[in-house]
Design a protein around this motif. Sequence first.
Motif, mmCIF file in Angstrom:
data_model
loop_
_atom_site.group_PDB
_atom_site.id
_atom_site.type_symbol
_atom_site.label_atom_id
_atom_site.label_comp_id
_atom_site.label_asym_id
_atom_site.label_seq_id
_atom_site.Cartn_x
_atom_site.Cartn_y
_atom_site.Cartn_z
ATOM 1 N N LYS A 1 23.810 49.307 54.091
ATOM 2 C CA LYS A 1 23.618 47.917 54.436
ATOM 3 C C LYS A 1 24.515 46.821 53.511
ATOM 4 C CE LYS A 1 19.076 48.366 56.625
ATOM 5 N NZ LYS A 1 17.807 47.909 56.615
ATOM 6 N N LEU A 2 24.586 47.466 52.393
ATOM 7 C CA LEU A 2 25.287 46.266 51.193
ATOM 8 C C LEU A 2 26.581 46.377 51.757
ATOM 9 C CD1 LEU A 2 25.720 44.837 48.698
ATOM 10 C CD2 LEU A 2 26.011 46.969 47.659
ATOM 11 N N ILE A 3 27.464 47.452 52.088
ATOM 12 C CA ILE A 3 28.885 47.627 52.222
ATOM 13 C C ILE A 3 29.148 46.792 53.741
ATOM 14 C CG2 ILE A 3 30.731 48.838 52.916
ATOM 15 C CD1 ILE A 3 29.658 49.083 50.064
ATOM 16 N N LYS A 4 28.121 47.146 54.427
ATOM 17 C CA LYS A 4 28.301 46.278 56.060
ATOM 18 C C LYS A 4 28.095 44.852 55.811
ATOM 19 C CE LYS A 4 26.456 46.674 60.702
ATOM 20 N NZ LYS A 4 26.042 45.162 61.017
ATOM 21 N N TYR A 5 27.228 44.340 54.785
ATOM 22 C CA TYR A 5 27.078 42.676 55.006
ATOM 23 C C TYR A 5 28.401 42.437 54.085
ATOM 24 C CZ TYR A 5 26.012 38.601 52.367
ATOM 25 O OH TYR A 5 25.745 37.398 52.050
ATOM 26 N N LEU A 6 28.897 43.082 53.196
ATOM 27 C CA LEU A 6 30.105 42.435 52.308
ATOM 28 C C LEU A 6 31.160 42.397 53.243
ATOM 29 C CD1 LEU A 6 29.907 44.407 48.896
ATOM 30 C CD2 LEU A 6 29.072 42.122 49.552
ATOM 31 N N SER A 7 31.383 43.479 54.209
ATOM 32 C CA SER A 7 32.457 43.593 55.343
ATOM 33 C C SER A 7 32.435 42.583 56.363
ATOM 34 C CB SER A 7 32.525 45.098 55.892
ATOM 35 O OG SER A 7 33.436 44.870 56.871
ATOM 36 N N GLU A 8 31.261 42.171 56.703
ATOM 37 C CA GLU A 8 31.183 41.346 57.877
ATOM 38 C C GLU A 8 30.506 40.012 57.462
ATOM 39 O OE1 GLU A 8 28.058 42.909 60.548
ATOM 40 O OE2 GLU A 8 29.466 44.660 60.961
ATOM 41 N N GLU A 9 30.281 39.528 56.320
ATOM 42 C CA GLU A 9 29.651 38.319 56.100
ATOM 43 C C GLU A 9 30.602 37.644 55.035
ATOM 44 O OE1 GLU A 9 27.649 36.924 58.004
ATOM 45 O OE2 GLU A 9 27.023 38.742 59.056
ATOM 46 N N THR A 10 31.464 38.204 54.508
ATOM 47 C CA THR A 10 32.257 37.491 53.187
ATOM 48 C C THR A 10 33.424 37.479 53.487
ATOM 49 O OG1 THR A 10 32.371 39.593 51.741
ATOM 50 C CG2 THR A 10 30.468 38.321 51.738
ATOM 51 N N SER A 11 34.408 36.719 52.605
ATOM 52 C CA SER A 11 35.863 36.656 52.992
ATOM 53 C C SER A 11 36.721 37.304 51.985
ATOM 54 C CB SER A 11 36.021 34.983 52.835
ATOM 55 O OG SER A 11 35.878 34.511 51.627
ATOM 56 N N ASN A 12 36.068 38.013 51.172
ATOM 57 C CA ASN A 12 36.848 38.683 50.113
ATOM 58 C C ASN A 12 37.515 40.095 50.493
ATOM 59 O OD1 ASN A 12 35.938 36.821 48.155
ATOM 60 N ND2 ASN A 12 33.993 37.675 48.375
ATOM 61 N N GLN A 13 38.386 40.787 49.763
ATOM 62 C CA GLN A 13 38.688 42.061 49.852
ATOM 63 C C GLN A 13 38.074 42.899 48.650
ATOM 64 O OE1 GLN A 13 43.030 42.715 49.509
ATOM 65 N NE2 GLN A 13 43.044 44.316 50.804
#
Length: 596
Positions: free
Chosen positions: A325-337
Amino acid sequence: MLLNGFGFSGYRSFGNDLVKIGPLKKINFIIGQNNVGKSNIINFLAHHYPYFLSKIAKLSHPIAYNTKKTTFNEIDFHFSALKSIHRISFPIFKNEINSYMRDKQLRHTPELEKLLNYLYDNNGTIWFTYTIERIKKNEFLLETSNTNEIKALMEPHEWQQLWHDITDKSHININDWQEDFIGIEKILKILSVTPKSLPNVEIIPAIRKIGAAGSQASDFSGEGIIEKLAQIQNPLLSEQRHKEKFIAINHFLQNVLSNPTARIEIPHDRQMILVEMDNKILPLESLGTGIHEVIIIAAAATLLDETIVCVEEPELHLHPLLQRKLIKYLSEETSNQYFFTTHSAHLLDAVEAEIFHVTQFNGASQVEAISSTQQRSAICNDLGYKASDILQTNCIIWVEGPSDRIYLNYWLTSKNTNLTEGIDYSIMFYGGRLFSHLTGVDQDELSDSIDDFVSVRKLNRNAVILFDSDKSDPHARLNSTKQRLKAEFDKGPGFTWITEGREIENYLDPEKIESSVKAIHPSAAQLLQKSQWSNLLEYEKNTDSSKPPSKISNIRAANKVKVAKYYVEHYPADLTVLDLNKQIDRLCTFIASSNK
């Protein structure tokens, strides 16, 4: 994407061989055993890559990298007795060649193609590598190995033509120019490429803890996070856009806790982070270390924008489901790499990502880009995982084939956008011929007469099975296999879903099915029938009236998977057909309960 790839050598555990990290995606995993050099990759990226790039490309950085001092300390040099050269490398990948040619204003000439073909590696990538000749003097030279090979690529007049093509200059003594290789070095320098801007890089360390009230920190380890959250909870009038970040963090918390009422709040005295949930207010620390960890990482990543974020061991204290869930959030909801160093195999399939496997050989770290299932299996073996250690999702839905999966995801998404295949549930196929060999009875409860059956409960106890009734009219009876499976699965946990119509396609609009069939099969004239009990994939072909009637039947069966893909892409879901809404509600409830 901020960074497409990079290479380096001669740094800490990495020896003389150039390590190539690329191509990169938004999410990148660096995986391997303890003490093999994973952290050295992100340390090089965070502490040295921007500095070296600034010197090579003559770029200025607003804060940290316009110093004249080298960033290398004694501990940063390769530690083995073998000699190693310090290098940094920048790639051009196959899919970037056309944009590279445009940026350099180059033309595809025979001479240029000869040189580029020589520079390509086995993966079709060109790496421009700079050797750090005198690191304390900031001297970086473009590496041109195998000079004799490069010179032999073309005759002197071809090199002269290439020089003219890329510089519009032709007044040179080509023999002298080629003899000492200076001219060819000039060509390579013109063709070389470096990134056009310096990235912002932040590391979220493995040791993370929310700091005390009033604490300040320049990193994102958790110190100072209360102050940072307070600022976006109640931003200045000119910075109201930051409020959206605070809302995003709350949405993530709601998803993690599976509770739509959950929200964080920073009180006026900024002594702690509070969580309001179900009309109760609790300090964040009371929810456990795992929730602590994900809030630190999610908050840090949300506060940052367009940044390369390196996270060490994000799996610490986190259940595999929480990791995904954490990785999915970072992938879909943030603008970072992101670059994640990890020992966890549970993260590998969380989202689309690049995976780099770090090992050691002869005292030096090496990196392999992972692209195949076989390589992923090797990673699990390297990390000491056994098949019994790899946890599945908490709910499995058994369906006959791929088209059923397409429709099921289509309906589930329309009902609940928070449910994600691979995280909340998995869909598995039983296939028509295997159907009669399945059982919903536990393995240890099978009688001798049915010991050849495969118990799906052994794979996952929380199981639902979906199958077609195959009825041609409302009075038809289910066959004996389906009656047996219905009785077994309905004992729970889980249930049986038998289509109220003939097949799963009977939950769809017949007119839209017909349009989909015609789109996939242009020769289709019309469906044979359009009732609840008919096969909606049987169609009649158009006939050529100018030709004599054929003895061959004009009735055909449409491609189930292609029709399914076309239908879900072109039409919104309608859950009001037959008992579809009731079954999807029931399924959503079961998936949610399986994940509690």
